[in-house]
Scaffold this active site. Structure first.
Site, PDB file in Angstrom:
ATOM      1  N   HIS A 161     -42.091  55.796  -1.954  1.00 20.79           N
ATOM      2  CA  HIS A 161     -41.684  54.906  -3.042  1.00 20.79           C
ATOM      3  C   HIS A 161     -40.574  55.471  -3.944  1.00 20.79           C
ATOM      4  O   HIS A 161     -39.407  55.187  -3.722  1.00 20.79           O
ATOM      5  CB  HIS A 161     -42.906  54.514  -3.867  1.00 20.79           C
ATOM      6  CG  HIS A 161     -42.769  53.202  -4.564  1.00 20.79           C
ATOM      7  ND1 HIS A 161     -42.917  52.000  -3.916  1.00 20.79           N
ATOM      8  CD2 HIS A 161     -42.474  52.895  -5.843  1.00 20.79           C
ATOM      9  CE1 HIS A 161     -42.736  51.002  -4.772  1.00 20.79           C
ATOM     10  NE2 HIS A 161     -42.456  51.523  -5.953  1.00 20.79           N
ATOM     11  N   GLU A 217     -36.911  50.086  -1.724  1.00 18.07           N
ATOM     12  CA  GLU A 217     -35.674  49.848  -2.454  1.00 18.07           C
ATOM     13  C   GLU A 217     -34.656  50.980  -2.294  1.00 18.07           C
ATOM     14  O   GLU A 217     -34.142  51.532  -3.284  1.00 18.07           O
ATOM     15  CB  GLU A 217     -35.962  49.613  -3.938  1.00 18.07           C
ATOM     16  CG  GLU A 217     -36.823  48.386  -4.186  1.00 18.07           C
ATOM     17  CD  GLU A 217     -37.193  48.174  -5.646  1.00 18.07           C
ATOM     18  OE1 GLU A 217     -37.663  47.075  -5.976  1.00 18.07           O
ATOM     19  OE2 GLU A 217     -37.024  49.123  -6.454  1.00 18.07           O
ATOM     20  N   GLU A 346     -42.980  42.820  -2.986  1.00 18.03           N
ATOM     21  CA  GLU A 346     -42.984  42.846  -4.455  1.00 18.03           C
ATOM     22  C   GLU A 346     -42.473  41.508  -4.953  1.00 18.03           C
ATOM     23  O   GLU A 346     -41.382  41.067  -4.559  1.00 18.03           O
ATOM     24  CB  GLU A 346     -42.105  43.967  -5.018  1.00 18.03           C
ATOM     25  CG  GLU A 346     -42.709  45.348  -4.928  1.00 18.03           C
ATOM     26  CD  GLU A 346     -41.897  46.383  -5.702  1.00 18.03           C
ATOM     27  OE1 GLU A 346     -41.202  45.979  -6.677  1.00 18.03           O
ATOM     28  OE2 GLU A 346     -41.967  47.567  -5.344  1.00 18.03           O
TER      29      GLU A 346
END
Length: 419
Positions: A161, A217, A346
């Site tokens: 993450h 991301e 998300e």
């Protein structure tokens, strides 16, 4: 397993790999990187004496990613917890203000009919030696939470993450990764070591309910392109090229561990996990010798003015519905229709003291996504109260201490729309 644990350093090379097809935006371009070209010959070495190993053997239901996605229904993120990056050792779990995760929390989610748990994990702070060894206490803690969810017949998405470092300076040993040529070598070493260990700790003891998501991301942090994508910009091209190689290399690595990992579903993401980046012709899906096992990850706090902007808009309008519908249609056409399920892992709408409008948004968002074969996983950072008219990042939904929902109307909207 002994053979796997005894093999050593992955060597790799960097070269251009992105194919473009300007004639058809909906064509999916597979990677043209082969295992031999990437020199994926061995695994990264780590301290096998303290490594947390996979245990047990579980039969793997070898179904397609599309079939599996249908059963995932709806999901929830254990946000600001194992992904938190303050504190030392196991203390980092609560360093961003969330309580220690308990089995009761996970049981409560399952009772709420949440079928999928995304477990965001940051790994860089838990490397303990020069071989990139992950602290076995940390790996054991991750396994414990994953096991709690799977014991509830939930699907689990496990990722890497907050390990994306700044693009303004080269990444140093053990700091993490960044999709730039300047940081490519160290980034590859970090990612290969981390995913080699995850793959060895989570293999035959975990069936199809466990899904790997390599990166969260991945982006050019601290630059103007951090949250934007221009396919013709030099920096974006370089980042996309690096990301293509990260995804392909990690896929080869996981598949080479064999066992259940040879069939495991993998979530692939584009730059910043943005819709624009994966819809672009330049987005490249890694080549997989196992057909029907790849899924596409994207994040959507959309429309931005309603779902994220502070103060932004409070009313969910018909025009916003049309914007969402168009986005879902694009995802369905490019990916779902071609056998690649899309997981919006998300999403959410920040609290602006506008509960009725948010309920309408959730109903429309989740139901429209379902119509297109898209699964949604709610982002939850535990922060839900509005103070001083500040609407920023109010994405708290589930009370982890009481196992109740702060906004039961929103839960009802999600469950009714997803099932």
């Amino acid at each position: 397993m002994k053979k796997i644990l005894s093999i050593f350093l992955i060597m790799f090379t960097l070269f251009s790999c992105t194919k473009k097809n300007a004639d058809n935006k909906d064509d999916i371009t597979p990677s043209d990187l082969s295992a031999s070209e990437l020199k994926i010959t061995d695994y990264v070495s780590f301290n096998k004496d303290i490594a947390v190993k996979d245990t047990g053997k579980k039969e793997f239901k070898n179904i397609s990613a599309i079939e599996l996605a249908k059963d995932m229904k709806c999901g929830w993120n254990l946000g600001n917890t194992l992904d938190a990056t303050n504190g030392e050792g196991l203390e980092s779990e609560t360093s961003w203000g969330m309580p220690t995760t308990t089995k009761a929390m996970i049981d409560g989610l399952a009772k709420s009919k949440i079928k999928t748990l995304r477990v965001p994990v940051s790994w860089a702070r838990h490397i303990i030696d020069a071989n990139y060894t992950i602290d076995p206490k940390w790996m054991s803690r991750v396994k414990q939470i994953v096991d709690w969810a799977i014991s509830n017949d939930m699907y689990v998405i496990l990722n890497c993450h907050h390990d994306n470092k700044s693009a303004l300076e080269p990444v140093q040993y053990g700091e993490g990764y960044c999709p730039t040529t300047e940081s490519f070598e160290e980034s590859m070493k970090f990612l290969q070591n981390v995913w080699a260990q995850i793959s060895l700790a989570f293999n035959n003891g975990y069936d199809e309910h466990l899904i790997f998501e390599f990166l969260n991301e991945p982006r050019l942090r601290d630059t103007k392109w951090e949250w934007a994508f221009d396919p013709w910009d030099k920096s974006c091209k370089d980042a996309n090229n690096c990301l293509t190689q990260f995804n392909q290399t990690l896929l080869y690595l996981v598949r080479k561990t064999g066992g259940n990992n040879q069939k495991r579903k993998i979530l692939v993401t584009g730059l910043a996990a943005s819709l624009n980046a994966i819809i672009a012709d330049q987005f490249v899906i890694p080549k997989d010798d196992e057909p029907g096992k790849l899924m596409i990850s994207v994040h959507m706090y959309s429309p931005y003015s309603f779902a994220m902007e502070n103060p932004g808009k409070i009313e969910f309008t018909e025009q916003m519905q049309q914007e969402l519908s168009y986005s879902f249609s694009r995802l369905e056409k490019k990916f779902v229709s071609k056998g690649y399920p899309v997981i919006i892992d998300e999403y959410g709408a920040t609290n602006k003291n506008n509960l009725a409008q948010r309920v309408n948004w959730f109903k429309y968002f989740v139901s429209t996504a379902k119509e297109k074969g898209i699964i949604c996983c709610l982002w939850d950072n535990g922060i839900y109260k509005v103070t001083n008219n500040d609407f920023s990042e109010r994405y708290g939904y589930y009370n982890r201490k009481t196992q109740k929902w702060f906004f039961p109307e929103i839960l009802d909207a999600i469950i009714e729309s997803a099932y």
